[in-house]
Write a protein that holds these residues in place. Sequence first.
Motif, PDB file in Angstrom:
ATOM      1  N   GLY A 277      23.865 -10.971  48.693  1.00  0.00           N
ATOM      2  CA  GLY A 277      23.721 -11.823  49.866  1.00  0.00           C
ATOM      3  C   GLY A 277      22.802 -11.264  50.937  1.00  0.00           C
ATOM      4  N   SER A 278      22.800 -11.915  52.093  1.00  0.00           N
ATOM      5  CA  SER A 278      21.817 -11.677  53.150  1.00  0.00           C
ATOM      6  C   SER A 278      21.899 -10.305  53.807  1.00  0.00           C
ATOM      7  CB  SER A 278      21.953 -12.752  54.235  1.00  0.00           C
ATOM      8  OG  SER A 278      23.260 -12.719  54.788  1.00  0.00           O
ATOM      9  N   LYS A 279      23.027  -9.604  53.631  1.00  0.00           N
ATOM     10  CA  LYS A 279      23.174  -8.272  54.233  1.00  0.00           C
ATOM     11  C   LYS A 279      22.035  -7.345  53.796  1.00  0.00           C
ATOM     12  CE  LYS A 279      26.649  -5.613  52.889  1.00  0.00           C
ATOM     13  NZ  LYS A 279      28.009  -5.016  52.825  1.00  0.00           N
ATOM     14  N   ILE A 280      21.516  -7.572  52.598  1.00  0.00           N
ATOM     15  CA  ILE A 280      20.447  -6.733  52.049  1.00  0.00           C
ATOM     16  C   ILE A 280      19.212  -6.757  52.948  1.00  0.00           C
ATOM     17  CG2 ILE A 280      18.834  -6.513  50.105  1.00  0.00           C
ATOM     18  CD1 ILE A 280      21.723  -5.525  49.567  1.00  0.00           C
ATOM     19  N   LEU A 281      18.906  -7.905  53.550  1.00  0.00           N
ATOM     20  CA  LEU A 281      17.733  -8.003  54.422  1.00  0.00           C
ATOM     21  C   LEU A 281      17.854  -7.046  55.607  1.00  0.00           C
ATOM     22  CD1 LEU A 281      17.169 -11.882  54.521  1.00  0.00           C
ATOM     23  CD2 LEU A 281      16.166 -10.197  52.955  1.00  0.00           C
ATOM     24  N   PHE A 282      19.060  -6.903  56.140  1.00  0.00           N
ATOM     25  CA  PHE A 282      19.277  -5.984  57.256  1.00  0.00           C
ATOM     26  C   PHE A 282      19.163  -4.530  56.796  1.00  0.00           C
ATOM     27  CE2 PHE A 282      21.646  -9.817  58.554  1.00  0.00           C
ATOM     28  CZ  PHE A 282      20.977 -10.082  59.741  1.00  0.00           C
ATOM     29  N   ARG A 283      19.657  -4.251  55.607  1.00  0.00           N
ATOM     30  CA  ARG A 283      19.550  -2.889  55.073  1.00  0.00           C
ATOM     31  C   ARG A 283      18.075  -2.496  54.911  1.00  0.00           C
ATOM     32  NH1 ARG A 283      23.319   0.280  53.880  1.00  0.00           N
ATOM     33  NH2 ARG A 283      25.488  -0.334  53.669  1.00  0.00           N
ATOM     34  N   VAL A 284      17.270  -3.409  54.407  1.00  0.00           N
ATOM     35  CA  VAL A 284      15.840  -3.132  54.220  1.00  0.00           C
ATOM     36  C   VAL A 284      15.160  -2.924  55.570  1.00  0.00           C
ATOM     37  CG1 VAL A 284      13.639  -4.068  53.394  1.00  0.00           C
ATOM     38  CG2 VAL A 284      15.712  -4.378  52.029  1.00  0.00           C
ATOM     39  N   ALA A 285      15.396  -3.838  56.500  1.00  0.00           N
ATOM     40  CA  ALA A 285      14.760  -3.756  57.820  1.00  0.00           C
ATOM     41  C   ALA A 285      15.172  -2.484  58.557  1.00  0.00           C
ATOM     42  CB  ALA A 285      15.122  -4.991  58.645  1.00  0.00           C
ATOM     43  N   LEU A 286      16.458  -2.162  58.529  1.00  0.00           N
ATOM     44  CA  LEU A 286      16.941  -0.952  59.207  1.00  0.00           C
ATOM     45  C   LEU A 286      16.363   0.316  58.583  1.00  0.00           C
ATOM     46  CD1 LEU A 286      20.706  -1.842  59.780  1.00  0.00           C
ATOM     47  CD2 LEU A 286      19.032  -1.332  61.561  1.00  0.00           C
ATOM     48  N   SER A 334      26.952   2.769  57.140  1.00  0.00           N
ATOM     49  CA  SER A 334      27.908   1.673  56.922  1.00  0.00           C
ATOM     50  C   SER A 334      27.406   0.383  57.585  1.00  0.00           C
ATOM     51  CB  SER A 334      29.267   2.059  57.497  1.00  0.00           C
ATOM     52  OG  SER A 334      30.167   0.983  57.383  1.00  0.00           O
ATOM     53  N   LEU A 335      27.547  -0.733  56.871  1.00  0.00           N
ATOM     54  CA  LEU A 335      27.092  -2.023  57.405  1.00  0.00           C
ATOM     55  C   LEU A 335      28.027  -3.134  56.927  1.00  0.00           C
ATOM     56  CD1 LEU A 335      24.608  -2.895  59.133  1.00  0.00           C
ATOM     57  CD2 LEU A 335      23.478  -3.530  57.007  1.00  0.00           C
ATOM     58  N   PRO A 336      29.246  -3.193  57.488  1.00  0.00           N
ATOM     59  CA  PRO A 336      30.219  -4.197  57.039  1.00  0.00           C
ATOM     60  C   PRO A 336      29.761  -5.618  57.345  1.00  0.00           C
ATOM     61  CG  PRO A 336      31.243  -2.502  58.413  1.00  0.00           C
ATOM     62  CD  PRO A 336      29.764  -2.353  58.564  1.00  0.00           C
ATOM     63  N   MET A 337      30.067  -6.523  56.437  1.00  0.00           N
ATOM     64  CA  MET A 337      29.693  -7.930  56.633  1.00  0.00           C
ATOM     65  C   MET A 337      30.428  -8.523  57.827  1.00  0.00           C
ATOM     66  SD  MET A 337      27.471  -9.777  55.094  1.00  0.00           S
ATOM     67  CE  MET A 337      26.872 -11.286  55.859  1.00  0.00           C
ATOM     68  N   THR A 338      31.612  -8.004  58.117  1.00  0.00           N
ATOM     69  CA  THR A 338      32.364  -8.507  59.281  1.00  0.00           C
ATOM     70  C   THR A 338      31.586  -8.229  60.569  1.00  0.00           C
ATOM     71  OG1 THR A 338      33.591  -6.402  59.251  1.00  0.00           O
ATOM     72  CG2 THR A 338      34.671  -8.317  58.265  1.00  0.00           C
ATOM     73  N   THR A 339      30.945  -7.058  60.638  1.00  0.00           N
ATOM     74  CA  THR A 339      30.132  -6.704  61.814  1.00  0.00           C
ATOM     75  C   THR A 339      28.947  -7.649  61.942  1.00  0.00           C
ATOM     76  OG1 THR A 339      30.730  -4.367  61.622  1.00  0.00           O
ATOM     77  CG2 THR A 339      28.743  -4.883  62.891  1.00  0.00           C
ATOM     78  N   ILE A 340      28.275  -7.904  60.830  1.00  0.00           N
ATOM     79  CA  ILE A 340      27.110  -8.798  60.837  1.00  0.00           C
ATOM     80  C   ILE A 340      27.518 -10.201  61.263  1.00  0.00           C
ATOM     81  CG2 ILE A 340      25.398  -9.951  59.362  1.00  0.00           C
ATOM     82  CD1 ILE A 340      25.193  -7.302  57.804  1.00  0.00           C
ATOM     83  N   ASN A 341      28.638 -10.703  60.728  1.00  0.00           N
ATOM     84  CA  ASN A 341      29.090 -12.054  61.066  1.00  0.00           C
ATOM     85  C   ASN A 341      29.456 -12.183  62.545  1.00  0.00           C
ATOM     86  OD1 ASN A 341      28.686 -13.158  58.527  1.00  0.00           O
ATOM     87  ND2 ASN A 341      30.741 -12.598  57.806  1.00  0.00           N
TER      88      ASN A 341
END
Length: 356
Positions: A277-286, A334-341
């Motif tokens: 899912g979309s969390k990967i885009l944030f991992r790449v950008a970060l 760490s990058l929990p989906m709950t944080t992103i949401n």
Amino acid sequence: MEERNRNRETQEQQLNEFDKSTAKERIDRIDPYGFERSTDFDYDAYEEFMSVYLAILTRRSIKWSKLLKGNKKVGKSLKVKRYVRKGIPNEHRSLIWMVSSGAQAQMDQNPGYYSKLLNGEKDAKLVDAINTDLHRTFPDNVLFRKTAEPSLQKALFNVLVAYGQHNKTVGYCQGMNFVTGYLIIITKDEEKSFWLLDALLGRILPDYYSPDMLGLKADQEVLGELVKVKVPGVWQMMEQHGVMWTLVVSRWFICLFVDVLPVETVLRIWDCLFYEGSKILFRVALTLIKHNQTTILQARNFPDVCDKFKQIIKGHFVEDCHGFMQSIFIEPGSLPMTTINKLREKCQASLLAQGL
């Protein structure tokens, strides 16, 4: 006479060697996906990388073949997730993308739907908008040229028109052409590309391409919030120079790194995007920002900041797709989906309050 024959044989041999050399040069100028390499392409570095990466790909291919065993179904599990993160070989990529994204299930449940969309009445404005962008899509790719036989421009047009008819709220907007083009290159199938596009725009990245682009705008702000916590020095510098995140990362998100990062790296990112899912885009950008924070922090003014963000998407770090993908699961932490949401809710509310 004998000497003349020897001279002729020598000349023919030289011509043959020249022909082979120029043919190889022509082939080398085009990558496996049809893209022309730039004039400053580092062939030596590429060969050095590929000598290692091909061995990795061979091992991954054997492991994937054993995992699938001719089966066209693959469930969600820690083992499969690990396999996806380590890379899907091209021969299995289309299948895994289709299954893991839910696109295969949608296609199976709607037989003939894609053909019906293509054969139905088409919106003239939609067709005009797509036609305007066709020649701008991958001008450096030989497969998308009008002179190619067959030209992938036709497939691109069909998929975009069909999707515009399918999702009239979205219709068509710039960025969708580049994403769809990559889908066609990998699947080599219009209908599969259509359903993968539907999975991306409908489920994985909702509101990225809607008229107000609320999802896209919010995620760029979410990235800013994440940088504030994980790379505070860069966040402070962005604030100091008054640089909005949308100015430096909008293309990263709207094109899902297509035409931003090297092809192999983008495909490895998409392997994880379809599965996780979309969390990967944030991992790449970060990872791009954190790994290159020293470079970014050298910026002294607004144009400098923009220039540094162009620099960090080039070079060995992003070209080594295997090493880069290992980094995206380590460097951001760490990058929990709950944080992103939660951040998405906050950023969307703020944007709506501002009237976007």
